[in-house]
Design a protein around this motif. Structure first.
Motif, PDB file in Angstrom:
ATOM      1  N   ILE A  14       0.863  -1.188   0.000  1.00 26.98           N
ATOM      2  CA  ILE A  14       0.000   0.000   0.000  1.00 26.98           C
ATOM      3  C   ILE A  14       0.896   1.233   0.000  1.00 26.98           C
ATOM      4  O   ILE A  14       1.869   1.297   0.747  1.00 26.98           O
ATOM      5  N   GLU A  15       0.563   2.188  -0.874  1.00 25.27           N
ATOM      6  CA  GLU A  15       1.405   3.395  -0.958  1.00 25.27           C
ATOM      7  C   GLU A  15       0.778   4.562  -0.211  1.00 25.27           C
ATOM      8  O   GLU A  15      -0.451   4.666  -0.136  1.00 25.27           O
ATOM      9  N   LYS A  16       1.637   5.444   0.238  1.00 32.64           N
ATOM     10  CA  LYS A  16       1.129   6.706   0.793  1.00 32.64           C
ATOM     11  C   LYS A  16       0.634   7.553  -0.373  1.00 32.64           C
ATOM     12  O   LYS A  16       1.236   7.531  -1.441  1.00 32.64           O
ATOM     13  N   GLU A  17      -0.423   8.303  -0.142  1.00 32.93           N
ATOM     14  CA  GLU A  17      -0.938   9.147  -1.222  1.00 32.93           C
ATOM     15  C   GLU A  17       0.008  10.307  -1.518  1.00 32.93           C
ATOM     16  O   GLU A  17       0.002  10.856  -2.603  1.00 32.93           O
ATOM     17  N   ARG A  18       0.813  10.668  -0.563  1.00 31.95           N
ATOM     18  CA  ARG A  18       1.891  11.635  -0.781  1.00 31.95           C
ATOM     19  C   ARG A  18       2.888  11.445   0.359  1.00 31.95           C
ATOM     20  O   ARG A  18       2.542  10.821   1.370  1.00 31.95           O
ATOM     21  N   ASP A  77       4.332  11.845   3.520  1.00 31.90           N
ATOM     22  CA  ASP A  77       3.842  12.487   4.724  1.00 31.90           C
ATOM     23  C   ASP A  77       4.008  11.462   5.838  1.00 31.90           C
ATOM     24  O   ASP A  77       3.312  10.443   5.876  1.00 31.90           O
ATOM     25  N   GLY A  78       4.992  11.723   6.704  1.00 31.49           N
ATOM     26  CA  GLY A  78       5.342  10.769   7.742  1.00 31.49           C
ATOM     27  C   GLY A  78       4.154  10.264   8.537  1.00 31.49           C
ATOM     28  O   GLY A  78       4.096   9.099   8.917  1.00 31.49           O
ATOM     29  N   GLY A  79       3.183  11.140   8.764  1.00 34.62           N
ATOM     30  CA  GLY A  79       2.105  10.782   9.685  1.00 34.62           C
ATOM     31  C   GLY A  79       0.990   9.930   9.113  1.00 34.62           C
ATOM     32  O   GLY A  79       0.090   9.525   9.839  1.00 34.62           O
ATOM     33  N   SER A  80       1.019   9.637   7.819  1.00 31.75           N
ATOM     34  CA  SER A  80      -0.166   8.956   7.286  1.00 31.75           C
ATOM     35  C   SER A  80      -0.004   7.436   7.293  1.00 31.75           C
ATOM     36  O   SER A  80       0.950   6.899   6.757  1.00 31.75           O
ATOM     37  N   PRO A  81      -0.953   6.745   7.931  1.00 30.46           N
ATOM     38  CA  PRO A  81      -0.844   5.294   8.052  1.00 30.46           C
ATOM     39  C   PRO A  81      -1.015   4.603   6.695  1.00 30.46           C
ATOM     40  O   PRO A  81      -1.954   4.897   5.961  1.00 30.46           O
ATOM     41  N   SER A  82      -0.100   3.701   6.376  1.00 30.41           N
ATOM     42  CA  SER A  82      -0.226   3.047   5.070  1.00 30.41           C
ATOM     43  C   SER A  82       0.326   1.619   5.056  1.00 30.41           C
ATOM     44  O   SER A  82       0.488   1.040   4.005  1.00 30.41           O
ATOM     45  N   GLU A  83       0.596   1.052   6.239  1.00 27.54           N
ATOM     46  CA  GLU A  83       1.139  -0.325   6.223  1.00 27.54           C
ATOM     47  C   GLU A  83       0.082  -1.343   5.827  1.00 27.54           C
ATOM     48  O   GLU A  83       0.376  -2.367   5.237  1.00 27.54           O
ATOM     49  N   LYS A  84      -1.147  -1.091   6.229  1.00 27.69           N
ATOM     50  CA  LYS A  84      -2.227  -2.053   5.983  1.00 27.69           C
ATOM     51  C   LYS A  84      -3.557  -1.300   6.027  1.00 27.69           C
ATOM     52  O   LYS A  84      -3.590  -0.123   6.380  1.00 27.69           O
ATOM     53  N   SER A  85      -4.625  -2.011   5.713  1.00 25.05           N
ATOM     54  CA  SER A  85      -5.941  -1.381   5.820  1.00 25.05           C
ATOM     55  C   SER A  85      -6.478  -1.533   7.247  1.00 25.05           C
ATOM     56  O   SER A  85      -6.799  -0.573   7.917  1.00 25.05           O
ATOM     57  N   HIS A  86      -6.602  -2.797   7.693  1.00 29.27           N
ATOM     58  CA  HIS A  86      -7.064  -3.091   9.052  1.00 29.27           C
ATOM     59  C   HIS A  86      -8.523  -2.698   9.268  1.00 29.27           C
ATOM     60  O   HIS A  86      -9.029  -2.735  10.406  1.00 29.27           O
ATOM     61  N   ALA A  87      -9.224  -2.318   8.213  1.00 26.02           N
ATOM     62  CA  ALA A  87     -10.573  -1.769   8.406  1.00 26.02           C
ATOM     63  C   ALA A  87     -11.543  -2.806   8.976  1.00 26.02           C
ATOM     64  O   ALA A  87     -12.352  -2.484   9.859  1.00 26.02           O
ATOM     65  N   ILE A  88     -11.470  -4.048   8.498  1.00 21.96           N
ATOM     66  CA  ILE A  88     -12.365  -5.079   9.053  1.00 21.96           C
ATOM     67  C   ILE A  88     -11.912  -5.458  10.466  1.00 21.96           C
ATOM     68  O   ILE A  88     -12.736  -5.638  11.365  1.00 21.96           O
ATOM     69  N   GLU A  89     -10.597  -5.514  10.632  1.00 24.52           N
ATOM     70  CA  GLU A  89     -10.062  -5.872  11.952  1.00 24.52           C
ATOM     71  C   GLU A  89     -10.501  -4.841  13.002  1.00 24.52           C
ATOM     72  O   GLU A  89     -10.838  -5.202  14.129  1.00 24.52           O
ATOM     73  N   ASN A  90     -10.507  -3.559  12.632  1.00 31.26           N
ATOM     74  CA  ASN A  90     -10.959  -2.531  13.584  1.00 31.26           C
ATOM     75  C   ASN A  90     -12.375  -2.830  14.071  1.00 31.26           C
ATOM     76  O   ASN A  90     -12.691  -2.703  15.253  1.00 31.26           O
ATOM     77  N   VAL A 110       2.212   6.317 -12.132  1.00 32.29           N
ATOM     78  CA  VAL A 110       1.462   5.052 -12.293  1.00 32.29           C
ATOM     79  C   VAL A 110       0.549   4.853 -11.084  1.00 32.29           C
ATOM     80  O   VAL A 110       0.833   5.350  -9.996  1.00 32.29           O
ATOM     81  N   ARG A 111      -0.517   4.108 -11.311  1.00 32.42           N
ATOM     82  CA  ARG A 111      -1.489   3.925 -10.227  1.00 32.42           C
ATOM     83  C   ARG A 111      -0.973   2.903  -9.214  1.00 32.42           C
ATOM     84  O   ARG A 111      -0.611   1.788  -9.612  1.00 32.42           O
ATOM     85  N   PRO A 112      -0.961   3.250  -7.929  1.00 31.15           N
ATOM     86  CA  PRO A 112      -0.587   2.275  -6.900  1.00 31.15           C
ATOM     87  C   PRO A 112      -1.648   1.171  -6.750  1.00 31.15           C
ATOM     88  O   PRO A 112      -2.801   1.345  -7.161  1.00 31.15           O
ATOM     89  N   SER A 113      -1.238   0.062  -6.110  1.00 28.41           N
ATOM     90  CA  SER A 113      -2.177  -1.048  -5.877  1.00 28.41           C
ATOM     91  C   SER A 113      -3.272  -0.654  -4.893  1.00 28.41           C
ATOM     92  O   SER A 113      -4.384  -1.171  -4.930  1.00 28.41           O
ATOM     93  N   TRP A 114      -2.928   0.215  -3.985  1.00 26.48           N
ATOM     94  CA  TRP A 114      -3.906   0.714  -3.004  1.00 26.48           C
ATOM     95  C   TRP A 114      -3.257   1.897  -2.321  1.00 26.48           C
ATOM     96  O   TRP A 114      -2.038   2.087  -2.441  1.00 26.48           O
ATOM     97  N   LEU A 115      -4.042   2.672  -1.618  1.00 22.03           N
ATOM     98  CA  LEU A 115      -3.504   3.867  -0.982  1.00 22.03           C
ATOM     99  C   LEU A 115      -3.793   3.858   0.505  1.00 22.03           C
ATOM    100  O   LEU A 115      -4.840   3.358   0.936  1.00 22.03           O
TER     101      LEU A 115
END
Ligand code: FUB
Ligand code: ZN
Length: 662
Positions: A38-42, A44-57, A404-409
């Motif tokens: 997963i890529e950072k959209e720009r 920026d140190g503070g933006s989480p991008s290691e994983k989604s975790h949305a279902i886990e949350n 190029v388009r990242p796989s996810w952001l």
């Protein structure tokens, strides 16, 4: 009472891509099992991008697993947008297995919900003492809005009652907590208003409409409230939710009905106006509509890129000033273009004016679908109009511009927004108003409506946007009318009038229709007995120049054919695209091409390449003409198909008329 089925050469492919690739892919991403980076959209140190975790949350909030919340403060909304897209997809394509997964997701969301209806995993898991206490940035109501949109769609399609119950419980929690004498505030990011209005339509409960209006009415005076909350926040880390504090970033500097120019965060602005126009359509509120019209004018006539992209700066993902449309650093977030489509649809409910549908179409064929690769698994957040990988790599102000388009952001708002738009595209083709069906978009489809108490059927067959012939068949009673949109691109100045009649033919049962367009629509009166209506116009490649106030586009032109914006890519034209030029009277050739980019329309023409020659000075006297000129073959592809052949340069604008100067 309306049912629209899309059967279209262009859009059915996109919808199938979303159904077969994107929805399952997103599900894997949300569950952290897609095996991607997963890529950072720009940068920026503070933006989480290691994983989604949305279902886990949600699982942690539901008590099913143990752990900590991960991700953005609005991570839940990724799941809700996915659920909404699934709902629309199931409508066209029933799929018991997918429905089971979605039902189980609803169960999970229900379990994550607090007893009192509250639902926002970031706050629930990280700082439950801050419920509704960090409204400027917490996105609690933003996520609620996305959930209401998902819930109403999923309930309507599948009949799942639980999802609507969860939504009502959450909305009632908001009703109990917000309003005069209660919490007198709203969310920093608009969206809840759109969701509440959908919930109002789904349940008939007026308290949801009232709350939506309250949240909009309080915006202009809410800044002191946000600031007070910030001061009292024991865990305060930043104040990004409220920008620099003057309210502009979140459209809270002035009462929403007094706004005259679009400013601040672009997605927030257009979600606000979508809700305002929706409310105006529901209640007839003239002040809301007048404000929307002013803002529409400002956005579409002074702040929109030719692709429909909006947001000129990455700083705050925001509008800047009228006519400030830089080409190399623009933002043009996919969500913002998606939001423009939502807004246009609501404006059409308020007023039958083709300019709304023109913009909707511009966004659909350009600024929205450019956000997704042709494999349905790579996505742009930012949709640039010009990219040179060499010129972005060392500029910290251009890290948002990706070749190029990242796989996810890390911030994954855009991909699922596009998915829900494409799967619900059937809702945009027609607008039903009293006794009239407006044909806004030329998309092969079969539709059934209830018009003035009787059934009406309408079918479109077309190869648009490759070809400008649209065959329409209608059956319906004598009380009804059909309004056919005359696209603005048929008029030289984009404004349809009686003079535009020269650019098209319209026949009904073989007889020419001579009626003048009215605000861009030609109206046909019922009864309709299935006689063929044929609307025909020529689709020609045309060069477009920008208003002279737009500095970045001076001396340049973009190529369009009908609604489709074209671009030049390095893969077809070699490097150094900035050295290319065309003349204003260039002859263009259009052809269909089947290849790695699928079945697309390409445009070719002779052009000129100018290089410095022996004089390599950075600046030279114009009269010295010390550069070389070579005639070259140029090839344009549709902008939506760019960046599908690896990294390279791309430009929408090309120099024109340059040779006459020599
Ligand atoms: O803040 C939520 C979403 O994330 C916005 O709508 C996007 O612009 C992105 O910032
Ligand atoms: Zn987005």
């Amino acid at each position: 009472m309306e049912k629209v089925e899309i059967k279209d050469g262009f859009w059915s492919n996109y919808r199938e891509l979303v159904r077969s690739e994107m929805i399952p892919y997103q599900w894997n991403v949300l569950n952290d099992r897609a095996g991607i980076t997963i890529e950072k959209e720009r940068t920026d140190g503070g933006s989480p991008s290691e994983k989604s975790h949305a279902i886990e949350n949600l699982k942690i909030a539901a008590g099913r697993t143990k752990g900590e919340h991960y991700g953005w403060i609005f991570q839940d909304s990724d799941v809700y947008k996915w659920l909404e897209a699934v709902a629309y997809s199931l409508q066209e394509h029933p799929d018991p297995e997918l429905q089971k997964i979605a039902d189980e997701t609803v169960d999970l969301i229900a379990e994550a919900q607090d007893e009192d209806g509250y639902l926002h995993t970031y706050i629930q898991l990280r700082c439950p003492d801050l419920k509704f206490k960090r409204l400027g940035e917490a996105h609690e109501l933003y996520c609620a809005g996305h959930f209401f949109e998902a819930a109403t769609a999923y309930h309507a399609v599948t009949g799942n009652e639980k999802v609507l119950e969860v939504a009502k419980k959450w909305a009632d929690c908001l009703v109990r907590n917000f309003g005069p004498g209660k919490i007198e505030g709203t969310d920093g990011h608009e969206e809840v208003e759109i969701g509440l209005l959908k919930l109002y339509r789904s349940t008939g409960e007026k308290r949801y409409l009232d709350l939506a209006k309250y949240f909009m009415d309080i915006r202009g005076s809410v800044m002191p409230f946000f600031k007070k909350q910030l001061e009292e926040d024991p865990h305060r880390e930043s104040a990004w939710g409220i920008g620099n504090g003057d309210g502009r970033y979140l459209q809270a500097d002035v009462d929403v009905t007094k706004q005259t120019v679009a400013r601040g965060h672009a997605v927030r602005q257009v979600y606000l106006t979508t809700a305002m126009a929706d409310l105006a359509a529901e209640t007839g509120d003239q002040e809301y509509l007048d404000a929307c019209k002013r803002l529409w004018e400002d956005v579409t006539k002074r702040q929109m890129y030719i692709t429909g992209g909006i947001g000129s700066t990455a700083n705050g993902e925001a509008f800047t000033s009228d006519y400030d449309l830089p080409l190399g650093t623009m933002y043009c977030e996919t969500c913002a273009s998606v939001g423009m489509v939502f807004w246009a649809r609501q404006m059409l409910r308020c007023e039958s004016r083709s300019e709304y549908a023109d913009v909707m179409e511009r966004e659909l064929y350009n600024g929205t679908i450019s956000g997704m690769a042709l494999d349905g698994k790579h996505f742009f957040y930012v949709n640039p109009l010009s990219v040179d990988p060499r010129k972005i790599k060392n500029d910290p102000l251009k890290t948002h511009v990706k070749p190029v388009r990242p796989s996810w952001l890390g911030c994954a708002c855009c991909p699922p927004n596009l998915a829900r738009l494409l799967t619900s595209l059937d809702q945009y083709i027609y607008t039903l108003k009293d006794d009239t069906i407006l044909v806004n978009l030329f998309i092969g489809s079969e539709a059934e409506f209830e018009v003035s108490g009787s059934r009406a059927f309408i079918a479109q067959e077309t190869e648009y946007p490759h070809d400008g012939t649209i065959r329409i068949k209608v059956t319906g009673s004598d009380g009804m009318k059909v309004g056919i949109r005359i696209p603005g691109f048929l008029a030289d100045d984009g404004v349809v009038s009686s003079a535009t009649k020269a650019a098209y033919t319209l026949t009904r049962g073989g007889q020419k229709v001579e009626t003048d367009p009215e605000k861009g629509y030609v109206y046909l009166q019922g009864p309709f007995t299935g006689e063929e209506i044929i609307f025909r116009f020529e689709l020609k490649p045309e060069l477009y120049a920008a208003n002279p106030f737009v500095e970045s586009m001076a001396g340049k032109a973009a190529l369009m054919r009908g609604p489709v914006v074209y671009c030049l890519e390095e893969a077809d034209n070699g490097k150094d695209l900035e050295t290319l030029a065309v003349s204003a009277d260039t002859e263009f050739t259009y052809a269909r091409e089947q290849g790695t980019l699928g079945n697309i329309g390409v445009i070719t023409a002779k052009g000129m390449r100018k290089k410095p020659g022996e004089n390599t000075a950075l600046y030279r006297k114009i009269r010295s003409r010390a550069y070389s000129k070579t005639e070259v073959d140029l090839k344009w592809i549709p902008y939506y198909a760019w960046a599908n052949r690896g990294e390279g340069e791309m430009t929408v604008f090309i120099k024109y008329d340059d040779f006459q100067l020599e």
